[in-house]
Design a protein around this motif. Structure first.
Motif, PDB file in Angstrom:
ATOM      1  N   GLN A  51       7.048   7.004 -13.783  1.00 50.10           N
ATOM      2  CA  GLN A  51       5.600   7.126 -13.769  1.00 50.10           C
ATOM      3  C   GLN A  51       4.957   5.779 -13.403  1.00 50.10           C
ATOM      4  N   GLN A  52       5.484   4.696 -13.973  1.00 48.71           N
ATOM      5  CA  GLN A  52       4.960   3.372 -13.632  1.00 48.71           C
ATOM      6  C   GLN A  52       5.214   3.051 -12.160  1.00 48.71           C
ATOM      7  N   ALA A  53       6.401   3.408 -11.668  1.00 45.30           N
ATOM      8  CA  ALA A  53       6.718   3.181 -10.254  1.00 45.30           C
ATOM      9  C   ALA A  53       5.785   4.002  -9.367  1.00 45.30           C
ATOM     10  N   MET A  54       5.461   5.218  -9.797  1.00 44.35           N
ATOM     11  CA  MET A  54       4.553   6.055  -9.025  1.00 44.35           C
ATOM     12  C   MET A  54       3.154   5.443  -8.986  1.00 44.35           C
ATOM     13  N   VAL A  55       2.700   4.889 -10.108  1.00 47.25           N
ATOM     14  CA  VAL A  55       1.392   4.237 -10.152  1.00 47.25           C
ATOM     15  C   VAL A  55       1.378   3.038  -9.200  1.00 47.25           C
ATOM     16  N   VAL A  56       2.448   2.241  -9.235  1.00 43.67           N
ATOM     17  CA  VAL A  56       2.548   1.077  -8.350  1.00 43.67           C
ATOM     18  C   VAL A  56       2.590   1.540  -6.887  1.00 43.67           C
ATOM     19  N   ALA A  57       3.357   2.595  -6.605  1.00 45.69           N
ATOM     20  CA  ALA A  57       3.452   3.101  -5.231  1.00 45.69           C
ATOM     21  C   ALA A  57       2.104   3.639  -4.763  1.00 45.69           C
ATOM     22  N   GLU A  58       1.388   4.333  -5.622  1.00 40.15           N
ATOM     23  CA  GLU A  58       0.061   4.840  -5.259  1.00 40.15           C
ATOM     24  C   GLU A  58      -0.896   3.682  -4.974  1.00 40.15           C
ATOM     25  N   LYS A  59      -0.798   2.625  -5.767  1.00 42.99           N
ATOM     26  CA  LYS A  59      -1.656   1.454  -5.552  1.00 42.99           C
ATOM     27  C   LYS A  59      -1.332   0.807  -4.208  1.00 42.99           C
ATOM     28  N   ARG A  60      -0.041   0.646  -3.925  1.00 44.14           N
ATOM     29  CA  ARG A  60       0.371   0.063  -2.647  1.00 44.14           C
ATOM     30  C   ARG A  60      -0.079   0.940  -1.479  1.00 44.14           C
ATOM     31  N   ALA A  61       0.064   2.253  -1.650  1.00 48.28           N
ATOM     32  CA  ALA A  61      -0.338   3.172  -0.583  1.00 48.28           C
ATOM     33  C   ALA A  61      -1.840   3.088  -0.335  1.00 48.28           C
ATOM     34  N   SER A  62      -2.623   3.016  -1.396  1.00 42.82           N
ATOM     35  CA  SER A  62      -4.076   2.917  -1.209  1.00 42.82           C
ATOM     36  C   SER A  62      -4.456   1.581  -0.576  1.00 42.82           C
ATOM     37  N   GLU A  63      -3.752   0.501  -0.955  1.00 39.77           N
ATOM     38  CA  GLU A  63      -4.009  -0.798  -0.329  1.00 39.77           C
ATOM     39  C   GLU A  63      -3.636  -0.770   1.150  1.00 39.77           C
ATOM     40  N   ALA A  64      -2.494  -0.154   1.463  1.00 37.09           N
ATOM     41  CA  ALA A  64      -2.063  -0.058   2.857  1.00 37.09           C
ATOM     42  C   ALA A  64      -3.046   0.786   3.661  1.00 37.09           C
ATOM     43  N   LEU A  65      -3.521   1.866   3.069  1.00 37.74           N
ATOM     44  CA  LEU A  65      -4.487   2.729   3.740  1.00 37.74           C
ATOM     45  C   LEU A  65      -5.798   1.984   3.985  1.00 37.74           C
ATOM     46  N   ALA A  66      -6.247   1.235   2.995  1.00 35.58           N
ATOM     47  CA  ALA A  66      -7.479   0.445   3.163  1.00 35.58           C
ATOM     48  C   ALA A  66      -7.287  -0.603   4.257  1.00 35.58           C
ATOM     49  N   GLY A  67      -6.125  -1.245   4.266  1.00 31.57           N
ATOM     50  CA  GLY A  67      -5.838  -2.234   5.312  1.00 31.57           C
ATOM     51  C   GLY A  67      -5.803  -1.596   6.693  1.00 31.57           C
ATOM     52  N   ALA A  68      -5.198  -0.417   6.785  1.00 34.69           N
ATOM     53  CA  ALA A  68      -5.131   0.279   8.071  1.00 34.69           C
ATOM     54  C   ALA A  68      -6.527   0.683   8.539  1.00 34.69           C
ATOM     55  N   ARG A  69      -7.358   1.144   7.612  1.00 32.77           N
ATOM     56  CA  ARG A  69      -8.728   1.515   7.979  1.00 32.77           C
ATOM     57  C   ARG A  69      -9.506   0.298   8.475  1.00 32.77           C
ATOM     58  N   GLU A  70      -9.337  -0.819   7.764  1.00 35.34           N
ATOM     59  CA  GLU A  70     -10.035  -2.043   8.165  1.00 35.34           C
ATOM     60  C   GLU A  70      -9.566  -2.508   9.542  1.00 35.34           C
ATOM     61  N   GLU A  71      -8.249  -2.454   9.758  1.00 35.25           N
ATOM     62  CA  GLU A  71      -7.700  -2.860  11.052  1.00 35.25           C
ATOM     63  C   GLU A  71      -8.192  -1.928  12.164  1.00 35.25           C
ATOM     64  N   ALA A  72      -8.244  -0.630  11.872  1.00 34.64           N
ATOM     65  CA  ALA A  72      -8.724   0.328  12.870  1.00 34.64           C
ATOM     66  C   ALA A  72     -10.189   0.072  13.207  1.00 34.64           C
ATOM     67  N   SER A  73     -11.004  -0.186  12.199  1.00 34.61           N
ATOM     68  CA  SER A  73     -12.422  -0.455  12.473  1.00 34.61           C
ATOM     69  C   SER A  73     -12.575  -1.757  13.258  1.00 34.61           C
ATOM     70  N   GLN A  74     -11.743  -2.744  12.969  1.00 37.27           N
ATOM     71  CA  GLN A  74     -11.786  -4.000  13.713  1.00 37.27           C
ATOM     72  C   GLN A  74     -11.392  -3.769  15.172  1.00 37.27           C
TER      73      GLN A  74
END
Length: 156
Positions: A51-74
């Motif tokens: 469960q802790q690993a899933m929380v960490v993975a979800e956090k990483r995935a959301s950070e990666a998604l935010a980074g990808a969105r920012e890069e796409a907008s740039q």
């Protein structure tokens, strides 16, 4: 006494049975129960870790998604800037080409006007000679009066 002996025999049998059970059966049952409790605890610990690993993975995935969105907008913003620059360059090239064509057309028009003036001068000179010929009723020699005719054409 029979009853007492039978009761004492049963008590001794029961005591032996309890002692044998405590000595041989209960330890193996306790070991099995302890092992099962340990497996359950390990499973719960693994579930917590998962469960802790899933929380960490979800956090990483959301950070990666935010980074990808920012890069796409740039990238979109960069592409829009490049498109605007290209459009401005195309406009500048088109304006330069239009200016060149206009200048060429003006030069051609000036050249045609000059040719037309020369042709008109030649025709006016011919008409002047013919008119003078008619007036004088004699033929004017064009080669003899070339200097006069060239001055006349310059004045016209």
């Amino acid at each position: 006494m029979d009853i007492n002996m039978s009761l004492i025999g049963q008590m001794i049998t029961f005591a032996v049975l309890v002692w044998v059970s405590m000595k041989f059966v209960f330890p193996s049952l306790n070991a099995a129960l302890d092992e099962r409790a340990k497996r359950i605890a390990d499973g719960l610990a693994a579930a917590d870790q998962g469960q802790q690993a899933m929380v960490v993975a979800e956090k990483r995935a959301s950070e990666a998604l935010a980074g990808a969105r920012e890069e796409a907008s740039q990238r979109v913003a960069d592409a829009e800037k490049r498109a605007q620059l290209v459009a401005e360059e195309i406009k500048a090239n088109a304006q330069a080409e239009a200016d060149r064509i206009i200048a060429q057309a003006k030069a051609d028009a000036d050249q045609q006007v000059a040719k037309a003036r020369e042709a008109l001068r030649a025709q006016v000179a011919d008409l002047a000679v013919k008119g003078a010929e008619q007036i004088l009723k004699r033929e004017v020699n064009a080669s003899a009066h070339a200097d006069l005719l060239s001055r006349l054409s310059v004045e016209l």
